[in-house]
Write a protein that holds these residues in place. Structure first.
Motif, PDB file in Angstrom:
ATOM      1  N   ALA A   1       0.823  -1.209   0.000  1.00 40.24           N
ATOM      2  CA  ALA A   1       0.000   0.000   0.000  1.00 40.24           C
ATOM      3  C   ALA A   1       0.855   1.256   0.000  1.00 40.24           C
ATOM      4  O   ALA A   1       0.501   2.271  -0.607  1.00 40.24           O
ATOM      5  CB  ALA A   1      -0.922  -0.014   1.214  1.00 40.24           C
ATOM      6  N   ALA A   2       2.005   1.196   0.699  1.00 46.00           N
ATOM      7  CA  ALA A   2       2.898   2.359   0.727  1.00 46.00           C
ATOM      8  C   ALA A   2       3.589   2.560  -0.618  1.00 46.00           C
ATOM      9  O   ALA A   2       3.902   3.697  -1.005  1.00 46.00           O
ATOM     10  CB  ALA A   2       3.942   2.181   1.828  1.00 46.00           C
ATOM     11  N   LEU A   3       3.813   1.468  -1.341  1.00 46.59           N
ATOM     12  CA  LEU A   3       4.520   1.582  -2.619  1.00 46.59           C
ATOM     13  C   LEU A   3       3.666   2.209  -3.710  1.00 46.59           C
ATOM     14  O   LEU A   3       4.187   2.892  -4.601  1.00 46.59           O
ATOM     15  CB  LEU A   3       4.978   0.191  -3.086  1.00 46.59           C
ATOM     16  N   THR A   4       2.358   1.983  -3.655  1.00 44.44           N
ATOM     17  CA  THR A   4       1.494   2.417  -4.753  1.00 44.44           C
ATOM     18  C   THR A   4       1.611   3.904  -5.064  1.00 44.44           C
ATOM     19  O   THR A   4       1.853   4.285  -6.221  1.00 44.44           O
ATOM     20  CB  THR A   4       0.033   2.037  -4.462  1.00 44.44           C
ATOM     21  N   PRO A   5       1.460   4.810  -4.084  1.00 51.25           N
ATOM     22  CA  PRO A   5       1.577   6.233  -4.435  1.00 51.25           C
ATOM     23  C   PRO A   5       2.993   6.626  -4.851  1.00 51.25           C
ATOM     24  O   PRO A   5       3.164   7.543  -5.658  1.00 51.25           O
ATOM     25  CB  PRO A   5       1.143   6.954  -3.156  1.00 51.25           C
ATOM     26  N   ILE A   6       4.025   5.929  -4.321  1.00 51.12           N
ATOM     27  CA  ILE A   6       5.396   6.253  -4.728  1.00 51.12           C
ATOM     28  C   ILE A   6       5.612   5.866  -6.183  1.00 51.12           C
ATOM     29  O   ILE A   6       6.210   6.613  -6.965  1.00 51.12           O
ATOM     30  CB  ILE A   6       6.411   5.534  -3.811  1.00 51.12           C
ATOM     31  N   ILE A   7       5.132   4.689  -6.556  1.00 50.59           N
ATOM     32  CA  ILE A   7       5.233   4.260  -7.957  1.00 50.59           C
ATOM     33  C   ILE A   7       4.467   5.234  -8.852  1.00 50.59           C
ATOM     34  O   ILE A   7       4.934   5.618  -9.934  1.00 50.59           O
ATOM     35  CB  ILE A   7       4.685   2.826  -8.113  1.00 50.59           C
ATOM     36  N   LEU A   8       3.302   5.648  -8.390  1.00 49.45           N
ATOM     37  CA  LEU A   8       2.469   6.570  -9.177  1.00 49.45           C
ATOM     38  C   LEU A   8       3.178   7.892  -9.413  1.00 49.45           C
ATOM     39  O   LEU A   8       3.265   8.375 -10.553  1.00 49.45           O
ATOM     40  CB  LEU A   8       1.142   6.798  -8.457  1.00 49.45           C
ATOM     41  N   VAL A   9       3.698   8.510  -8.350  1.00 51.56           N
ATOM     42  CA  VAL A   9       4.328   9.823  -8.508  1.00 51.56           C
ATOM     43  C   VAL A   9       5.595   9.709  -9.346  1.00 51.56           C
ATOM     44  O   VAL A   9       5.874  10.566 -10.198  1.00 51.56           O
ATOM     45  CB  VAL A   9       4.621  10.460  -7.124  1.00 51.56           C
TER      46      VAL A   9
ATOM     47  N   LEU B   1      10.906   3.851  -6.159  1.00 51.89           N
ATOM     48  CA  LEU B   1      11.614   4.532  -7.244  1.00 51.89           C
ATOM     49  C   LEU B   1      12.019   3.551  -8.346  1.00 51.89           C
ATOM     50  O   LEU B   1      11.905   3.864  -9.542  1.00 51.89           O
ATOM     51  CB  LEU B   1      12.859   5.238  -6.691  1.00 51.89           C
ATOM     52  N   THR B   2      12.475   2.371  -7.943  1.00 54.81           N
ATOM     53  CA  THR B   2      12.906   1.385  -8.933  1.00 54.81           C
ATOM     54  C   THR B   2      11.738   0.913  -9.791  1.00 54.81           C
ATOM     55  O   THR B   2      11.810   0.897 -11.029  1.00 54.81           O
ATOM     56  CB  THR B   2      13.554   0.179  -8.237  1.00 54.81           C
ATOM     57  N   VAL B   3      10.642   0.530  -9.129  1.00 57.33           N
ATOM     58  CA  VAL B   3       9.481   0.045  -9.879  1.00 57.33           C
ATOM     59  C   VAL B   3       8.867   1.188 -10.695  1.00 57.33           C
ATOM     60  O   VAL B   3       8.486   1.008 -11.855  1.00 57.33           O
ATOM     61  CB  VAL B   3       8.443  -0.577  -8.930  1.00 57.33           C
ATOM     62  N   GLY B   4       8.747   2.393 -10.104  1.00 59.58           N
ATOM     63  CA  GLY B   4       8.190   3.528 -10.836  1.00 59.58           C
ATOM     64  C   GLY B   4       9.016   3.889 -12.054  1.00 59.58           C
ATOM     65  O   GLY B   4       8.475   4.205 -13.126  1.00 59.58           O
ATOM     66  N   THR B   5      10.351   3.827 -11.913  1.00 55.91           N
ATOM     67  CA  THR B   5      11.223   4.107 -13.052  1.00 55.91           C
ATOM     68  C   THR B   5      11.059   3.053 -14.134  1.00 55.91           C
ATOM     69  O   THR B   5      11.033   3.365 -15.333  1.00 55.91           O
ATOM     70  CB  THR B   5      12.690   4.172 -12.590  1.00 55.91           C
ATOM     71  N   ALA B   6      10.927   1.789 -13.703  1.00 52.01           N
ATOM     72  CA  ALA B   6      10.723   0.718 -14.684  1.00 52.01           C
ATOM     73  C   ALA B   6       9.389   0.884 -15.404  1.00 52.01           C
ATOM     74  O   ALA B   6       9.292   0.696 -16.621  1.00 52.01           O
ATOM     75  CB  ALA B   6      10.792  -0.640 -13.988  1.00 52.01           C
ATOM     76  N   VAL B   7       8.348   1.260 -14.657  1.00 51.58           N
ATOM     77  CA  VAL B   7       7.030   1.477 -15.263  1.00 51.58           C
ATOM     78  C   VAL B   7       7.101   2.617 -16.276  1.00 51.58           C
ATOM     79  O   VAL B   7       6.494   2.552 -17.352  1.00 51.58           O
ATOM     80  CB  VAL B   7       5.985   1.777 -14.173  1.00 51.58           C
ATOM     81  N   ALA B   8       7.835   3.679 -15.934  1.00 52.90           N
ATOM     82  CA  ALA B   8       7.952   4.811 -16.858  1.00 52.90           C
ATOM     83  C   ALA B   8       8.863   4.492 -18.028  1.00 52.90           C
ATOM     84  O   ALA B   8       8.626   4.948 -19.156  1.00 52.90           O
ATOM     85  CB  ALA B   8       8.472   6.035 -16.108  1.00 52.90           C
ATOM     86  N   ALA B   9       9.924   3.708 -17.770  1.00 54.12           N
ATOM     87  CA  ALA B   9      10.937   3.476 -18.804  1.00 54.12           C
ATOM     88  C   ALA B   9      10.390   2.691 -19.982  1.00 54.12           C
ATOM     89  O   ALA B   9      10.741   2.969 -21.138  1.00 54.12           O
ATOM     90  CB  ALA B   9      12.134   2.749 -18.203  1.00 54.12           C
ATOM     91  N   LEU B  10       9.510   1.736 -19.715  1.00 56.09           N
ATOM     92  CA  LEU B  10       9.027   0.882 -20.801  1.00 56.09           C
ATOM     93  C   LEU B  10       8.237   1.684 -21.845  1.00 56.09           C
ATOM     94  O   LEU B  10       8.581   1.656 -23.038  1.00 56.09           O
ATOM     95  CB  LEU B  10       8.188  -0.262 -20.219  1.00 56.09           C
ATOM     96  N   PRO B  11       7.189   2.419 -21.467  1.00 55.36           N
ATOM     97  CA  PRO B  11       6.493   3.216 -22.499  1.00 55.36           C
ATOM     98  C   PRO B  11       7.348   4.340 -23.061  1.00 55.36           C
ATOM     99  O   PRO B  11       7.235   4.681 -24.245  1.00 55.36           O
ATOM    100  CB  PRO B  11       5.263   3.745 -21.767  1.00 55.36           C
ATOM    101  N   LEU B  12       8.208   4.938 -22.217  1.00 55.44           N
ATOM    102  CA  LEU B  12       9.070   6.004 -22.723  1.00 55.44           C
ATOM    103  C   LEU B  12      10.038   5.486 -23.774  1.00 55.44           C
ATOM    104  O   LEU B  12      10.303   6.150 -24.775  1.00 55.44           O
ATOM    105  CB  LEU B  12       9.849   6.643 -21.571  1.00 55.44           C
TER     106      LEU B  12
END
Length: 849
Positions: A505-513, A786-797
């Motif tokens: 639950a704590a990771l979700t908003p961090i991944i989102l931002v 940060l790692t998961v959020g960056t990975a989520v952003a990196a793929l579509p980017l």
């Protein structure tokens, strides 16, 4: 008896709201910001929807007859009725002179005045100042009266604006590259940058025999505007008069009869298309805000109620019905959301005014566009406050759905993540990856849309898979925490492993931002970086010459004859409209383009030719950028149909393809051809390569401004400034929104852990060990997010940048560092300060005695 459940629900709601004030404070902040964002963007959308073009030159005209400044494309989508796409034209569409005689015969017309608009350079004090040239009779349409002197009567007489020159002065004026000296016979009120000629002289200088820019119509006294408009419309249709220029099949070009605010459309040609683009951009941003708000508010409300899971389960165990539990929670959330929505609605008005001020300060709005904010529109944010309340109530129903369904005894147990949740998360990850793959097959806006959709779907998938992501992260980070963190590290690893749902639950908003801000900032930065790199690679010129009013055609040959000059190229900027289908539906794209003189082009501006030869570029031909050629299946020898900026359709033969289209545009034309379809026929710029003497270059082009080592040539989209401002505002607002969500979620989690921390103190852990444990947990949470959020952003980017820029994604190091620092600081602030109460004193738990 029917009132008993209601009373019980009210009592539970009131007690819950008072007891859990801190938890609801986090929800209040998220809801207030949601209401503010939705309200401010709603005001922006409404203001743009009510926007109109300012009327200046035709303020005293009853109506204005102008060319059709729109082009249309009709196509039949798959299995559907025909649809029509419409795009605004930014070059002037002209009116046939024959309309003057037709309008004079209309009953109720007092006067018909032909207008012309062309660029003039006023040479005074060693400088060439840009101005607008018009016939003096058209000054009646404003009206702009004389302050001093008299009207021009002879071809070499002129009236100028206040502060330009004095009556009797002789001033050199440059029009279409030709300079002539005029005697000032009068000074007129109105804009300073204006020059009024005799009617015949103005029509000759405009360079369009047989047509005029617009026609102003003055009505007889007693003739109403609506009546006169009907008569004029009928007369023009009866005469079969249409806008000048051959249009594409199915693209009607009736002359427009403009009244009221519509008269401004004939003055400021770029304003109406910019308004349409602004509406589309704001609509897209508002949709993103709504989606982010749903995710953030739902996450915050769910987390606030999760801390009370045992309390709600206990209510069920002692006899509360599911309806009472849902009603109590709904009333609690409703009270908080109502106040938060009103606070956000009130703050939405100054937020919108700040956005307007930012648009004005950055020059993002074209001249003439008026965005009103009438008093009756100010309550509009109250509607979005109601939407905020609805979002909160829906989130509350979702949060307490399990407690209302299960049996009372089971409601006391902490639920484990279900199999359905895992399957749904995996499916969304697959869909997101597939959407990112689709982006590599698209170009332009289609690739951006596919990449944006992929990022959103991946974030939602990660939110569903949060517990399993946390579990996997602890398998990776658990070893280093235990080995290097001491006792605190052992405790942190044990806690994070045992409470994976909480960490998820704590990771979700961090991944989102992380993902959202990275995608928004990097997408624009990647295109800007790639376009800048291409512009620098294409640049070859040592000098650039520019002059208001243009340079004469003969200037290019004189510049080329200057000793030391190796090559000279004339450039003209313009636009074209490309008609195409997207998923079967008609679409019109307005694109910036360049017109060039092809002789020696590679020495002054190298487009990077791949196939063909730019030396063959002449009227009737075109060069096409590599990506555009690939998407349209074009190659040298192919033909392509385009619509120029004035709506005229042309069928052109492709003579070459080139690489550097991000900088130089998707199409290159001969300057001669593009100048036929631009409102200002003068050359915009001349590039020169060679070791020539600056004095000799100035002598070859008198009155021109000489620039040494000029900035690289680069075409930017018309709405670039607007897009940058709105994107920055959206990133800042939604970034702050998601940061609050991170802080709220972590604060709620830490508050819920206070009994656990007190128990650890009683078991022998000291404050230093617990602070170290919390610090390491915060670090693990921030690193994982940060790692998961960056990975989520990196793929579509990556998919977007490879398909459109042919380069890796780009993000300024300072921006990347700011994202990481913000996440780290927010995670620490949401974890350490709320735990202070449980770490106070030597003997926790005894304060109650």
């Amino acid at each position: 008896m029917s009132g008993a459940p209601v009373k019980a629900t009210r009592l539970l709601a009131a007690r819950g709201a008072r007891t859990h004030r801190k938890a609801w404070a986090a929800v209040f902040a998220a809801l207030a910001l949601t209401s503010l964002l939705l309200g401010s963007f709603t005001l922006a959308l409404a203001s743009a929807g009510l926007g109109h073009v300012r009327v200046e030159r035709y303020a005293d005209a009853g109506l204005v007859v102008a060319g059709d400044q729109h082009t249309r494309f009709t196509a039949k989508p798959w299995g559907s009725d025909p649809e029509t796409a419409t795009a605004g034209l930014t070059e002037r569409v002209r009116v046939p002179r024959a309309a003057l005689g037709t309008l004079r015969d209309v009953p109720g017309v007092r006067a018909v005045i032909a207008d012309e608009v062309f660029e003039v350079g006023i040479e005074a004090g060693g400088e060439n100042t840009p101005a607008t040239g018009r016939p003096w009779p058209a000054a009646r349409l404003a009206p702009h009266d004389l302050r001093r002197g008299r009207a021009p009567r002879h071809p070499h007489e002129v009236v100028v604006g206040e502060g330009t020159a004095r009556v009797g002065d002789r001033v050199p004026l440059r029009v279409s590259g030709a300079t002539a000296t005029y005697r000032v016979t009068g000074v007129a009120e109105g804009p300073r940058a204006a020059a009024y000629f005799t009617a015949d002289r103005a029509h000759r200088l405009a360079g369009h025999p047989g047509s005029v820019a617009a026609i102003g119509v003055l009505a007889d006294s007693g003739t109403g505007t609506a009546t006169l408009r009907t008569r004029v419309r009928h007369a023009l249709d009866e005469a079969g008069l249409r806008s000048v220029g051959r249009r594409a099949d199915g693209d009607g070009a009736r002359l427009r009869v403009l009244t009221g605010n519509g008269r401004g459309d004939a003055e400021f040609l770029a304003a109406a298309p910019a308004r349409s683009g602004m509406l589309a951009l704001l609509g897209s941003v508002t949709a993103t805000v709504v989606l982010i708000a749903l995710l953030v508010v739902a996450s915050t409300v769910v987390q606030a109620l999760r801390q009370r899971g045992h309390e709600l389960g206990l209510l069920r165990a002692v006899g509360a019905t599911p309806r009472q539990v849902r009603g109590a929670v709904g009333r609690e959330v409703g009270r908080v959301a109502a106040v938060a929505g009103l606070v956000g609605a009130v703050a939405a008005v100054p937020a919108f005014l700040a956005l307007r001020a930012l648009l004005d300060a950055r020059g993002a709005l074209p001249p003439g566009l008026t965005l009103p904010l009438p008093a009756w529109l100010l309550p509009a944010p109250l509607l979005t406050a109601g939407l905020t309340l609805l979002i909160a109530r829906v989130a509350a129903l979702i949060a307490c759905a399990r407690t209302g369904k299960v049996r009372p005894a089971e409601a006391l147990r902490e639920p484990a993540p279900g199999r359905a949740r895992r399957i749904a998360g995996l499916v969304l990850l697959f869909v997101g990856v597939s959407s990112a793959g689709t982006a590599t097959l698209q170009d332009g806006e289609a690739a951006a849309a596919a990449a944006g959709a992929a990022a959103v779907v991946l974030v939602i998938g990660c939110a569903l898979l949060g517990p399993w992501i946390a579990e996997g992260a602890m398998r990776v980070l658990g070893g280093p925490l235990r080995r290097f963190g001491g006792t605190g590290g052992h405790l942190a690893a044990a806690n994070c492993t045992a409470a994976a749902p909480r960490l998820g639950a704590a990771l979700t908003p961090i991944i989102l931002v992380t993902a959202f801000i990275t995608v928004q900032l990097s997408a624009g930065a990647t295109m800007t970086h790639a376009a800048g790199a291409q512009a620098r690679q294409a640049a070859r010129a040592d000098y650039a010459l520019t002059a208001p009013g243009g340079l004469p055609v003969t200037a290019l040959s004189r510049i080329g004859a200057v000793p030391g000059v190796r090559a000279a190229t004339g450039l003209t900027r313009g636009t074209v409209v490309l008609a195409r289908r997207e998923t079967g539906s008609p679409r019109l794209d307005r694109l910036p383009v360049l017109g060039v003189t092809p002789e020696g082009l590679a020495r002054t501006l190298d487009p990077g030719v791949r196939e063909g030869d730019l030396a063959d570029l002449r009227p009737g031909t075109v060069a096409v950028g590599r990506d555009r050629a690939r998407s349209m299946d074009l190659r040298p020898g192919s033909t392509v149909t385009l619509r120029f900026g004035d709506g005229v359709a042309g069928r052109l033969r492709v003579v070459a393809t080139y690489d550097r289209e991000l900088a130089l545009g998707a199409f290159l034309f001969s300057q001669e051809q593009l100048r036929r379809h631009t409102s200002s026929p003068g050359a915009d710029r001349t590039l020169v390569t060679g070791a020539a003497e600056p004095r000799a270059l100035r002598a070859a082009a008198p009155g021109a401004r000489l620039e040494k080592d000029p900035a690289p040539e680069r075409l930017d989209p018309e709405d670039r400034a607007l897009g940058e401002v709105v994107t920055v505002a959206a990133v800042g607002a939604i970034g702050a929104f998601t940061v609050i969500a991170v802080l709220s979620t972590l604060t709620l989690i830490t508050i819920g852990r206070r009994p656990e921390l007190s128990l650890l103190r009683l078991a022998g852990a000291d404050r230093r060990q617990l602070r170290r444990m919390l610090g390491l947990e915060a670090t693990a949470t921030a690193v994982t997010g940060l790692t998961v959020g960056t990975a989520v952003a990196a793929l579509p980017l990556l998919a977007f940048s490879l398909s459109t820029a042919h380069a890796l994604p780009h993000l300024a190091p300072a921006q990347a560092a700011l994202i990481a620092a913000t996440v780290a600081a927010t995670t620490a602030a949401g974890t350490l300060p709320p735990a202070r109460r449980a770490l106070r004193g030597r003997y926790p738990g005894r304060s109650a005695h």
